[in-house]
Design a protein around this motif. Structure first.
Motif, PDB file in Angstrom:
ATOM      1  N   GLY A  58       0.793  -1.221   0.000  1.00  0.00           N
ATOM      2  CA  GLY A  58       0.000   0.000   0.000  1.00  0.00           C
ATOM      3  C   GLY A  58       0.826   1.271   0.000  1.00  0.00           C
ATOM      4  N   CYS A  59       0.288   2.277  -0.633  1.00  0.00           N
ATOM      5  CA  CYS A  59       0.884   3.615  -0.639  1.00  0.00           C
ATOM      6  C   CYS A  59       0.885   4.163   0.785  1.00  0.00           C
ATOM      7  CB  CYS A  59       0.057   4.507  -1.556  1.00  0.00           C
ATOM      8  SG  CYS A  59       0.471   6.255  -1.485  1.00  0.00           S
ATOM      9  N   GLU A  60       1.982   4.788   1.172  1.00  0.00           N
ATOM     10  CA  GLU A  60       2.083   5.376   2.515  1.00  0.00           C
ATOM     11  C   GLU A  60       1.065   6.498   2.725  1.00  0.00           C
ATOM     12  OE1 GLU A  60       6.060   6.742   2.906  1.00  0.00           O
ATOM     13  OE2 GLU A  60       6.897   4.732   2.925  1.00  0.00           O
ATOM     14  N   THR A  61       0.680   7.158   1.647  1.00  0.00           N
ATOM     15  CA  THR A  61      -0.219   8.306   1.734  1.00  0.00           C
ATOM     16  C   THR A  61      -1.687   7.896   1.826  1.00  0.00           C
ATOM     17  OG1 THR A  61       1.326   9.627   0.457  1.00  0.00           O
ATOM     18  CG2 THR A  61      -0.931  10.451   0.594  1.00  0.00           C
ATOM     19  N   CYS A  62      -2.122   6.990   0.952  1.00  0.00           N
ATOM     20  CA  CYS A  62      -3.559   6.710   0.847  1.00  0.00           C
ATOM     21  C   CYS A  62      -3.978   5.324   1.302  1.00  0.00           C
ATOM     22  CB  CYS A  62      -4.025   6.939  -0.588  1.00  0.00           C
ATOM     23  SG  CYS A  62      -3.271   5.819  -1.782  1.00  0.00           S
ATOM     24  N   CYS A  63      -3.038   4.416   1.551  1.00  0.00           N
ATOM     25  CA  CYS A  63      -3.391   3.040   1.922  1.00  0.00           C
ATOM     26  C   CYS A  63      -2.645   2.574   3.165  1.00  0.00           C
ATOM     27  CB  CYS A  63      -3.083   2.091   0.770  1.00  0.00           C
ATOM     28  SG  CYS A  63      -4.041   2.384  -0.702  1.00  0.00           S
ATOM     29  N   PRO A  64      -2.722   3.314   4.260  1.00  0.00           N
ATOM     30  CA  PRO A  64      -2.056   2.841   5.476  1.00  0.00           C
ATOM     31  C   PRO A  64      -2.729   1.566   5.974  1.00  0.00           C
ATOM     32  CG  PRO A  64      -3.476   4.684   5.988  1.00  0.00           C
ATOM     33  CD  PRO A  64      -3.474   4.531   4.490  1.00  0.00           C
ATOM     34  N   LEU A  65      -1.940   0.656   6.495  1.00  0.00           N
ATOM     35  CA  LEU A  65      -2.486  -0.599   6.997  1.00  0.00           C
ATOM     36  C   LEU A  65      -3.012  -0.428   8.410  1.00  0.00           C
ATOM     37  CD1 LEU A  65       0.175  -3.096   5.644  1.00  0.00           C
ATOM     38  CD2 LEU A  65      -2.063  -2.548   4.700  1.00  0.00           C
ATOM     39  N   ASN A  66      -3.976  -1.282   8.778  1.00  0.00           N
ATOM     40  CA  ASN A  66      -4.618  -1.171  10.084  1.00  0.00           C
ATOM     41  C   ASN A  66      -3.755  -1.676  11.232  1.00  0.00           C
ATOM     42  OD1 ASN A  66      -6.880  -0.090   8.925  1.00  0.00           O
ATOM     43  ND2 ASN A  66      -7.923  -2.029   8.705  1.00  0.00           N
ATOM     44  N   SER A  67      -3.018  -2.779  11.040  1.00  0.00           N
ATOM     45  CA  SER A  67      -2.247  -3.343  12.139  1.00  0.00           C
ATOM     46  C   SER A  67      -0.855  -2.727  12.192  1.00  0.00           C
ATOM     47  CB  SER A  67      -2.140  -4.856  11.996  1.00  0.00           C
ATOM     48  OG  SER A  67      -1.263  -5.193  10.956  1.00  0.00           O
TER      49      SER A  67
END
Length: 86
Positions: A58-67
């Protein structure tokens, strides 16, 4: 609300293909992205992208991961957008 997600067809650092949500400032142009679908969570879009590119993340800007653990792992390999020439 569900968002549209895309994966960059061009690989970056460590042969990773970055997943972006619609509207992300780092979203590649239309010729260099693959539409993944509409998802409620970025994690689901990343899993879909892994069907095409095993190194998708994921992109650091728009797709941060939940865990936190998954995010730390992703950040250690993440593509730095400022290094990409368009």
């Amino acid at each position: 609300m569900a968002l549209y997600y895309y994966v960059n067809k061009q690989s970056g650092y460590n042969n990773n293909h970055v997943v972006h949500a619609a509207g992300c400032p780092h979203l590649p142009d239309i010729d260099n992205r693959l539409f993944l679908g509409s998802f409620y969570q970025a994690n689901a879009a990343i899993l879909q992208a892994k069907k095409y590119y095993a190194g998708a993340l994921g992109c650091e800007t728009c797709c941060p991961l939940n865990s936190a653990g998954a995010q730390a792992s992703q950040l250690s390999m993440a593509l730095k957008h400022s290094d990409v020439s368009r």
